[in-house]
Every structure is written in C-alpha cells, then in structure tokens.
Design a protein around this motif. Structure first.
Motif, PDB file in Angstrom:
ATOM      1  N   ILE A 160      76.019  33.385 -12.261  1.00 61.78           N
ATOM      2  CA  ILE A 160      76.684  32.294 -12.980  1.00 61.78           C
ATOM      3  C   ILE A 160      76.684  32.569 -14.476  1.00 61.78           C
ATOM      4  O   ILE A 160      77.659  32.284 -15.180  1.00 61.78           O
ATOM      5  N   SER A 161      75.579  33.143 -14.951  1.00 63.72           N
ATOM      6  CA  SER A 161      75.442  33.354 -16.404  1.00 63.72           C
ATOM      7  C   SER A 161      76.445  34.368 -16.935  1.00 63.72           C
ATOM      8  O   SER A 161      76.700  34.419 -18.133  1.00 63.72           O
ATOM      9  N   ALA A 162      77.007  35.150 -16.048  1.00 63.99           N
ATOM     10  CA  ALA A 162      77.963  36.167 -16.494  1.00 63.99           C
ATOM     11  C   ALA A 162      79.374  35.604 -16.650  1.00 63.99           C
ATOM     12  O   ALA A 162      80.298  36.313 -17.024  1.00 63.99           O
ATOM     13  N   ARG A 163      79.553  34.274 -16.358  1.00 61.84           N
ATOM     14  CA  ARG A 163      80.913  33.747 -16.282  1.00 61.84           C
ATOM     15  C   ARG A 163      81.452  33.169 -17.590  1.00 61.84           C
ATOM     16  O   ARG A 163      82.640  32.948 -17.713  1.00 61.84           O
ATOM     17  N   SER A 164      80.551  32.898 -18.554  1.00 60.89           N
ATOM     18  CA  SER A 164      81.025  32.261 -19.788  1.00 60.89           C
ATOM     19  C   SER A 164      81.988  33.171 -20.552  1.00 60.89           C
ATOM     20  O   SER A 164      81.792  34.378 -20.645  1.00 60.89           O
ATOM     21  N   PHE A 178      66.235  33.747  -4.862  1.00 65.33           N
ATOM     22  CA  PHE A 178      67.657  33.571  -4.557  1.00 65.33           C
ATOM     23  C   PHE A 178      68.333  32.782  -5.678  1.00 65.33           C
ATOM     24  O   PHE A 178      69.405  33.153  -6.174  1.00 65.33           O
ATOM     25  N   PHE A 179      67.679  31.706  -6.107  1.00 68.00           N
ATOM     26  CA  PHE A 179      68.206  30.869  -7.174  1.00 68.00           C
ATOM     27  C   PHE A 179      68.341  31.671  -8.472  1.00 68.00           C
ATOM     28  O   PHE A 179      69.354  31.566  -9.186  1.00 68.00           O
ATOM     29  N   ALA A 180      67.339  32.505  -8.766  1.00 70.47           N
ATOM     30  CA  ALA A 180      67.367  33.304 -10.004  1.00 70.47           C
ATOM     31  C   ALA A 180      68.519  34.314  -9.983  1.00 70.47           C
ATOM     32  O   ALA A 180      69.169  34.543 -11.002  1.00 70.47           O
ATOM     33  N   CYS A 181      68.762  34.888  -8.797  1.00 67.82           N
ATOM     34  CA  CYS A 181      69.876  35.845  -8.675  1.00 67.82           C
ATOM     35  C   CYS A 181      71.211  35.120  -8.863  1.00 67.82           C
ATOM     36  O   CYS A 181      72.131  35.631  -9.514  1.00 67.82           O
ATOM     37  N   LEU A 182      71.281  33.923  -8.289  1.00 67.48           N
ATOM     38  CA  LEU A 182      72.484  33.106  -8.434  1.00 67.48           C
ATOM     39  C   LEU A 182      72.736  32.789  -9.908  1.00 67.48           C
ATOM     40  O   LEU A 182      73.876  32.856 -10.398  1.00 67.48           O
ATOM     41  N   LEU A 183      71.664  32.498 -10.588  1.00 61.15           N
ATOM     42  CA  LEU A 183      71.731  32.196 -12.014  1.00 61.15           C
ATOM     43  C   LEU A 183      72.270  33.392 -12.796  1.00 61.15           C
ATOM     44  O   LEU A 183      73.036  33.237 -13.748  1.00 61.15           O
ATOM     45  N   GLN A 184      71.867  34.578 -12.375  1.00 61.05           N
ATOM     46  CA  GLN A 184      72.362  35.801 -13.019  1.00 61.05           C
ATOM     47  C   GLN A 184      73.884  35.878 -12.905  1.00 61.05           C
ATOM     48  O   GLN A 184      74.584  36.204 -13.862  1.00 61.05           O
ATOM     49  N   PRO A 207      78.559  35.274 -27.133  1.00 65.38           N
ATOM     50  CA  PRO A 207      77.174  34.932 -27.460  1.00 65.38           C
ATOM     51  C   PRO A 207      76.550  33.997 -26.434  1.00 65.38           C
ATOM     52  O   PRO A 207      75.388  34.136 -26.074  1.00 65.38           O
ATOM     53  N   GLN A 208      77.357  33.009 -25.951  1.00 63.04           N
ATOM     54  CA  GLN A 208      76.836  32.084 -24.943  1.00 63.04           C
ATOM     55  C   GLN A 208      76.503  32.842 -23.653  1.00 63.04           C
ATOM     56  O   GLN A 208      75.502  32.580 -22.996  1.00 63.04           O
ATOM     57  N   ARG A 209      77.372  33.795 -23.308  1.00 69.15           N
ATOM     58  CA  ARG A 209      77.137  34.585 -22.095  1.00 69.15           C
ATOM     59  C   ARG A 209      75.808  35.351 -22.217  1.00 69.15           C
ATOM     60  O   ARG A 209      75.013  35.384 -21.295  1.00 69.15           O
ATOM     61  N   HIS A 210      75.609  35.915 -23.375  1.00 69.72           N
ATOM     62  CA  HIS A 210      74.384  36.668 -23.622  1.00 69.72           C
ATOM     63  C   HIS A 210      73.163  35.746 -23.545  1.00 69.72           C
ATOM     64  O   HIS A 210      72.132  36.079 -22.955  1.00 69.72           O
ATOM     65  N   ASN A 221      75.619  29.574 -32.376  1.00 71.02           N
ATOM     66  CA  ASN A 221      76.536  28.814 -31.532  1.00 71.02           C
ATOM     67  C   ASN A 221      76.237  28.914 -30.039  1.00 71.02           C
ATOM     68  O   ASN A 221      77.129  28.995 -29.221  1.00 71.02           O
ATOM     69  N   THR A 222      74.977  28.979 -29.696  1.00 67.91           N
ATOM     70  CA  THR A 222      74.638  29.027 -28.278  1.00 67.91           C
ATOM     71  C   THR A 222      73.820  27.787 -27.936  1.00 67.91           C
ATOM     72  O   THR A 222      73.077  27.285 -28.758  1.00 67.91           O
ATOM     73  N   THR A 223      73.989  27.326 -26.730  1.00 73.51           N
ATOM     74  CA  THR A 223      73.228  26.159 -26.269  1.00 73.51           C
ATOM     75  C   THR A 223      72.718  26.441 -24.866  1.00 73.51           C
ATOM     76  O   THR A 223      73.226  27.313 -24.162  1.00 73.51           O
ATOM     77  N   TRP A 224      71.732  25.672 -24.499  1.00 75.02           N
ATOM     78  CA  TRP A 224      71.268  25.775 -23.110  1.00 75.02           C
ATOM     79  C   TRP A 224      72.379  25.263 -22.196  1.00 75.02           C
ATOM     80  O   TRP A 224      72.994  24.239 -22.506  1.00 75.02           O
ATOM     81  N   PRO A 225      72.600  25.923 -21.078  1.00 78.50           N
ATOM     82  CA  PRO A 225      73.599  25.395 -20.143  1.00 78.50           C
ATOM     83  C   PRO A 225      73.165  24.010 -19.666  1.00 78.50           C
ATOM     84  O   PRO A 225      72.011  23.837 -19.274  1.00 78.50           O
TER      85      PRO A 225
END
Lengths: 226, 324
Positions: free
Chosen positions: A162-166, A154-160, A170-173, A109-113
C-alpha cells in the motif's frame, strides 16, 4: 549459545531473557528520549541539538538509577518497538536535515497515513478496553500466539504494498519507512521476544496510542480551521 | 520475624526439596508497615530435626531486585512460593511502579542453582510477567498456584486498577510464562484461590470488594479455558483474602467469617466445595484485631496454615485431616 526459538516452538520461552530485556529497555528509552530532545531543540543550532540529544541518549544507557530508563521503566516498562523505530527515523531525519541527504524525501510535506493512524487508535482502544475487562473476548493473550505473529507479518507486507501507491514521492518514501518500521519491529520481536513477549506490546504502547490521537486531532483542527 | 521488624503480612507456604533439612518453607513481606520503603520478603523454614521454624531472614529486597531487572521498583508485597517438579523454588512477588498497589507488576524469581541444597534459598529474577497492555500495570498475585499433571502450573492473579477482576497465568513446568486468562468479568472480585476438584474441574473462591460481601465463586470444567461465575457462597467476606485447598479429597477453606472485620479466622471443610462446615477456629481477637491473609499447604498428610497475626507477625498451625 542459545539457539533461536521461534514462537511456534512449543518449548520456546515466550518472554525475553532479563539481559535482553534490560538492554532493550535502555535502547528503547534512549531512542524515545533522544527523539523528544531533538524535537524540543529543533529550533536550536544543529551541533547543540545533536550534542544534547546524544548526551540524553547516553544517559539512558547508564546502569541503575542514574539512568532515565530506570525511572521510565519503573513507570512504563519498555516502549513498543514501533515507537522506537519511529523515533529512530525521526532522529535520522534530524541528522540528514543537516547534511541535506534526504530532506525533500523524508522531512517535507509528509504526514502519517490517516488509515494507519486510525488503525493504531482503534487497536489501542480495543486493548485498553480489554485491559479493564470490558470486552468479552480477551485480545491481549492473542499477542502470545504464533498466529498473531503470522497475521502481523501479513499485515506488514500488505502495508509495504500500500505504501508504494502514493503519487507524492516524499509521502511515498515516508509511508514506506513506516511500513519498514512495522516489518522490522515484528522481526525483532520474533527473534528477541522484546519488549515483553507479547506482539501487541511490540506494535503499540499507550504512548504511541496517545500520540496517534494527537496527530489525528491536530489534523482535524487544521482542516476545521483551514 | 527478622529483628527490628514491626510489621508482617501476606504469608505463603510451600514444600521444600526432599533432601532439604526443612520440611516446609514460608515467606511473607515484612518491614516498618505495609507499603513502607523498607519492606522486604522474609523467609523461614520448618526444620525436620528440631521441628521448629528457623529464624526468619530477608531473602529479597527491592533495591537488589531492581538492580538485577534494570528498572526501579517502589514497593514489594504479596510473595507466593512454588516448588517445581525439579525441586527448585520459585517466588512470585508484587513490585509496584509509580503509585500504589494498583500500579503493581508481578515479578517471577527463581532459586539460584548454588542454593538448591542450602538451608537458605537465594533468588534471582527470572521474568516480569507480561499480563497487561497498559504498561504491564496493575496485576498482583496473592494465592498459591495449582500444579497440573505435566508439572506446569496455573497461578491465580488479579487486576485492580479501577475495576478488580481475577485471572489465571499459566506457566510451563520450568516456570516460563505461557498465557493469561480471565476467571470472571465481575468488577469487584480479587485474590482468587483455586481448588482443583479433578484434573480439569476447578473452583475459584474470591475476595469480594463491596457487593454482597460474600465469598464469590467461579467454576471451570476444562482446566481454566472457560470459566463460569457461580452464585456467591453462603459465607461472609469482609473484603479479605481467602485460601482454598484440596487435602487428599477433603476440601479446606480458610476465611474470616464476618462481613464486618478480620478479627476471627476459621477453617471450614467440605466434600463438594459448595457447602462448608466450620472445622477449626484459628484465631479470635477483639474488635479491630486482624487475623487474615491465610495460606494453606497439604504436605506429608498434614494441613499447614499460616496467617497474618495482627500485622505484627505470622502465625501458623498444623492439622491432621481424616482423608476422605
């Protein structure tokens, strides 16, 4: 031993050494073809799937024209580091699906953002238009500059972040794994200059771009026919 | 020509190291025909002692180069030589991927250390020049680079998948790739030939594929950072390569003076790079003959010109020009 040269060192060679390029190309195609094999064989018995996948990956590491990497390099050079990382994660998932280590966290049940997919598609289109000189600004050469590496970090850190917000664990992971792939890709590029010396080539290649279109179209199709 | 080699095309000239027994080196691609699988890069040098060209030998073949690179190369073409300020030769060649010339990449080879003083240079790959995001496809090289004051060079290159446009690749004095920049966005220009008027003021003359069938011109006044298209020259171009050179203040341009074919090849001179006067007819053949793809070098007060002679061999001529 050659010392590490960061891209903001004016004397640094921008392109990877031929040895690094050759090894990187084989590893890259081994990961990609390994993931493709695993995907195609996903309905088969686990041991058969793993055996064939490992065989394909081993073939990719062979020297000269015995290796699929030789021919894929002829056609498409080296896959981007992000694509390699994603294929690596996919292979890891396949391995874990047998051992039940992370099935619920990664595979289900995970998808690409969608945001990341749209960014990938957008950047790919801009780079494609730039390739054919259809943009007044030249984007591809920006990938050789140290500013691009800093911006990407900078973008990669931002992504980190954002990725913690789901809310969905499983999607967060999954999102976090993608963010880690992007970050590691930038760091590998920074150290080795792979795959070409240009940051864009480390982050996105035409196959990844096509794949992003496929994911978005599949999702659109699903939502339309749902 | 190397023995049993019926076809030759696209020569390049470069000075050789000061202690080398030869004065000038020439390279070209040769084999059964253009794009044949057996095409290799041939080399000859003009010997100082007997004032003759040494027998041509093959110095690069695609199989050997592919083995060193770790990926396949289908065809070879368009060599360009450059002698750096440490007197090491560099060779840029076009190697195709799957498909024809439009799937080319530019491979940069360097002379090996053990052949720096040898009569015959040996080359090994240094890098695959990263010029395009699209699998690094469709950049080719044809004309000689210009050397900057600090020993760095700019190498004229061009893209030819669908649209054709000229660009410049920058390399540092050791030949390490630095940057790429477009010369023009016009979709039908290729094979730029650079003419440095001063340190920062350069002109680029380009082959035109279709359009007005004239030699196209672009100008930069900031050492290639920004380019501006200029009106086409009043010189015809039958979709053929041209060569340009600053010979101690006298500018020289070699081109086919026709819109119909490549049967005549002339060299013209100019004092401003815009108005040209014919100075020498290098070759004139029957309709359908081809004298084309000139290369020029100014070395030891002489203008050296080589060109393709009916695709069967490489011809050459040497002139003394009156310095301006």
């Amino acid at each position: 031993m050659s010392s590490l040269q960061l891209p903001w060192d004016a004397n640094a060679a921008i392109t990877p050494s031929l040895t690094v390029l050759s090894i990187g190309m084989r590893i890259g195609w081994a990961l990609v073809l390994g993931a493709v094999s695993a995907r195609l064989l996903r309905q088969t018995q686990f041991s058969l799937r793993v055996g064939i996948t490992l065989l394909v990956m081993a073939f990719c590491m062979l020297p000269s024209q015995w290796s699929p990497s030789w021919w894929l390099g002829l056609a498409c050079q080296t896959p981007s580091l992000v694509l390699q990382g994603l294929c690596g994660i996919y292979l890891y998932q396949q391995w874990c699906s047998r051992h039940d280590a992370l099935p619920s966290q990664l595979a289900e049940n995970t998808t690409w953002p969608i945001n990341l997919l749209l960014i990938t598609i957008g950047i790919g289109w801009l780079l494609a238009l730039d390739t054919f000189a259809l943009l007044t600004v030249q984007l591809y050469p920006i990938g050789f500059t140290p500013y691009a590496v800093l911006a990407a970090l900078f973008f990669a850190c931002l992504l980190q972040l954002i990725s913690a917000r789901s809310d969905h664990a499983p999607q967060r992971h999954h999102d976090r794994s993608l963010a880690v792939v992007v970050l590691i890709s930038i760091l590998v590029h920074l150290i080795t200059r792979l795959p070409t010396g240009n940051l864009w080539d480390a982050l996105i290649d035409p196959w990844l771009w096509i794949l992003a279109h496929w994911f978005v179209l599949s999702r659109l199709k699903k939502s339309v026919f749902a | 020509m190397p023995p049993d080699t019926p076809s030759a095309h696209a020569s390049t000239l470069a000075p050789l190291a000061s202690n080398h027994p030869s004065l000038v080196g020439a390279a070209w691609f040769a084999g059964e025909r253009e794009s044949a699988p057996d095409v290799r890069i041939a080399f000859s040098s003009f010997n100082k002692a007997d004032q003759r060209w040494t027998p041509a030998v093959f110095i690069v073949d695609r199989h050997q180069m592919a083995n060193q690179l770790g990926f396949g190369i289908r065809r070879l073409g368009n060599p360009v030589l450059w002698l750096d300020d440490e007197e090491r030769l560099h060779l840029f060649v076009v190697g195709t991927g799957i498909g024809g010339w439009a799937t080319s990449r530019i491979i940069h080879l360097r002379q090996t250390d053990d052949t720096r003083d040898a009569l015959l240079p040996r080359f090994e790959p240094h890098s695959v020049m990263p010029l395009s995001w699209l699998w690094n496809l469709s950049y080719l090289v044809r004309n000689a680079p210009i050397v900057l004051a600090d020993g760095a060079v700019v190498l004229p290159v061009y893209f030819e998948l669908g649209s054709k446009y000229p660009a410049l690749a920058s390399l540092d004095r050791s030949g390490n790739f630095r940057d790429i920049r477009r010369i023009s966005d016009k979709p039908n220009l290729l094979q730029p030939a650079l003419l440095p008027i001063s340190d920062r003021h350069w002109l680029a003359y380009m082959r035109m594929s279709g359009g007005t069938q004239r030699i196209a011109l672009a100008e930069t006044r900031d050492a290639g950072t920004h380019w501006k298209d200029q009106p086409d020259l009043d010189l015809p171009n039958p979709n053929a390569s041209v060569a340009a050179l600053n010979a101690n203040g006298t500018y020289a341009l070699t081109y086919n003076p026709s819109t119909k074919g490549r049967d005549t090849l002339v060299t013209a001179t100019s004092l401003d790079g815009l108005r040209w006067q014919s100075a020498a007819e290098l070759a004139r053949g029957a309709i359908g003959d081809e004298y084309s793809y000139p290369a020029m070098l100014w070395h030891q007060n002489a203008l050296w010109i080589s060109y393709t002679d009916r695709r069967q061999r490489i011809a050459w001529q040497r002139f003394n020009l009156e310095p301006r």
